[in-house]
Design a protein around this motif. Sequence first.
Motif, PDB file in Angstrom:
ATOM      1  N   MET A   1      22.839  15.025  25.480  1.00  0.00           N
ATOM      2  CA  MET A   1      22.007  16.116  26.021  1.00  0.00           C
ATOM      3  C   MET A   1      21.631  16.342  24.622  1.00  0.00           C
ATOM      4  O   MET A   1      20.359  17.326  25.026  1.00  0.00           O
ATOM      5  CB  MET A   1      22.395  16.397  27.123  1.00  0.00           C
ATOM      6  N   LEU A   2      22.915  17.499  24.183  1.00  0.00           N
ATOM      7  CA  LEU A   2      22.513  18.297  23.638  1.00  0.00           C
ATOM      8  C   LEU A   2      22.207  17.962  21.896  1.00  0.00           C
ATOM      9  O   LEU A   2      20.623  18.296  21.703  1.00  0.00           O
ATOM     10  CB  LEU A   2      23.296  19.243  22.670  1.00  0.00           C
ATOM     11  N   THR A   3      21.987  16.416  21.388  1.00  0.00           N
ATOM     12  CA  THR A   3      21.042  15.775  20.743  1.00  0.00           C
ATOM     13  C   THR A   3      19.530  15.678  21.249  1.00  0.00           C
ATOM     14  O   THR A   3      19.140  15.827  19.850  1.00  0.00           O
ATOM     15  CB  THR A   3      22.288  14.669  20.277  1.00  0.00           C
ATOM     16  N   SER A   4      19.307  15.970  22.282  1.00  0.00           N
ATOM     17  CA  SER A   4      18.338  14.758  22.806  1.00  0.00           C
ATOM     18  C   SER A   4      17.042  16.704  22.478  1.00  0.00           C
ATOM     19  O   SER A   4      16.259  16.518  22.524  1.00  0.00           O
ATOM     20  CB  SER A   4      17.827  14.518  24.293  1.00  0.00           C
ATOM     21  N   ILE A   5      18.230  17.370  22.996  1.00  0.00           N
ATOM     22  CA  ILE A   5      16.663  18.804  23.355  1.00  0.00           C
ATOM     23  C   ILE A   5      16.996  19.097  21.700  1.00  0.00           C
ATOM     24  O   ILE A   5      15.644  19.520  21.444  1.00  0.00           O
ATOM     25  CB  ILE A   5      18.263  19.739  23.852  1.00  0.00           C
ATOM     26  N   ILE A   6      17.625  19.167  20.576  1.00  0.00           N
ATOM     27  CA  ILE A   6      17.439  19.193  19.287  1.00  0.00           C
ATOM     28  C   ILE A   6      16.663  18.275  18.771  1.00  0.00           C
ATOM     29  O   ILE A   6      15.252  18.379  17.867  1.00  0.00           O
ATOM     30  CB  ILE A   6      19.372  19.288  18.521  1.00  0.00           C
ATOM     31  N   MET A   7      17.100  17.835  19.190  1.00  0.00           N
ATOM     32  CA  MET A   7      15.292  16.373  18.684  1.00  0.00           C
ATOM     33  C   MET A   7      14.032  16.507  18.831  1.00  0.00           C
ATOM     34  O   MET A   7      13.311  17.067  17.894  1.00  0.00           O
ATOM     35  CB  MET A   7      15.821  15.551  18.859  1.00  0.00           C
ATOM     36  N   GLU A   8      13.954  17.732  20.200  1.00  0.00           N
ATOM     37  CA  GLU A   8      13.142  17.167  20.703  1.00  0.00           C
ATOM     38  C   GLU A   8      12.381  18.481  20.126  1.00  0.00           C
ATOM     39  O   GLU A   8      10.856  18.738  21.080  1.00  0.00           O
ATOM     40  CB  GLU A   8      12.607  16.585  22.257  1.00  0.00           C
ATOM     41  N   SER A   9      13.518  19.670  20.080  1.00  0.00           N
ATOM     42  CA  SER A   9      12.755  21.277  19.801  1.00  0.00           C
ATOM     43  C   SER A   9      11.626  21.020  18.429  1.00  0.00           C
ATOM     44  O   SER A   9      11.531  19.978  17.746  1.00  0.00           O
ATOM     45  CB  SER A   9      13.728  21.535  20.050  1.00  0.00           C
ATOM     46  N   VAL A  10      10.879  21.833  18.733  1.00  0.00           N
ATOM     47  CA  VAL A  10      10.426  21.967  17.380  1.00  0.00           C
ATOM     48  C   VAL A  10      11.014  23.234  16.414  1.00  0.00           C
ATOM     49  O   VAL A  10      10.165  23.313  15.411  1.00  0.00           O
ATOM     50  CB  VAL A  10       8.459  22.628  17.511  1.00  0.00           C
ATOM     51  N   GLU A  11      11.631  23.438  17.286  1.00  0.00           N
ATOM     52  CA  GLU A  11      13.027  24.948  16.072  1.00  0.00           C
ATOM     53  C   GLU A  11      13.542  23.567  14.868  1.00  0.00           C
ATOM     54  O   GLU A  11      13.735  22.376  15.100  1.00  0.00           O
ATOM     55  CB  GLU A  11      13.558  25.473  17.126  1.00  0.00           C
ATOM     56  N   ASP A  12      13.868  24.271  13.707  1.00  0.00           N
ATOM     57  CA  ASP A  12      14.801  23.727  12.799  1.00  0.00           C
ATOM     58  C   ASP A  12      16.455  24.299  12.644  1.00  0.00           C
ATOM     59  O   ASP A  12      16.914  24.090  11.721  1.00  0.00           O
ATOM     60  CB  ASP A  12      14.367  23.080  11.563  1.00  0.00           C
ATOM     61  N   THR A  13      16.266  25.142  13.172  1.00  0.00           N
ATOM     62  CA  THR A  13      17.462  26.505  13.386  1.00  0.00           C
ATOM     63  C   THR A  13      18.162  26.725  14.759  1.00  0.00           C
ATOM     64  O   THR A  13      17.345  27.119  15.336  1.00  0.00           O
ATOM     65  CB  THR A  13      16.726  28.023  12.741  1.00  0.00           C
TER      66      THR A  13
END
Length: 160
Positions: free
Chosen positions: A61-73
């Motif tokens: 789930m963390l992975t999905s959130i990071i992948m879908e975010s426009v942020e890189d940090t």
Amino acid sequence: MLILNTGGTFNKRYNKINGELEVPYDNYAIEKILESFTSQYSVAGVIYKDSLDIDTNDRKMLTSIIMESVEDTFLIVHGTDTMHESAEFLSTIFTNKKIVFTGSMKPFEIDTIESTLNLGVAIGFLKSLEKYGVYICMNGNVESWDKIEKNRQKGKFELV
């Protein structure tokens, strides 16, 4: 920068009814610390668990959130018992993100100093970080996830 709150000791509060420390379903500790910052940061509560209860599905789930975010940090507030495992998991997936894990050995409600220090150091590190990677920020140290780990006998994180 997006702050992801997974719970852990950092967030635990004493439940006066059952006499236990619990991970509440809110971001109170992080938000309270951020009140003293001049910059604004987005905080998202995503798991709300003791890290001993975090499993592969939570890491996915963390992975999905990071992948879908426009942020890189990303700053991930995580329990210390399995922080290293989650950091390792994300390091195998992301080579184009800046990710720092932090937490605390004592709940913010009991001792505000450690959690405030760790969150502040992690934010400062991320703001100056130029290289992508996965890092852990604990006890005044910030290193690549594979160069720092929890020493359970001493109750602190150490460089390895």
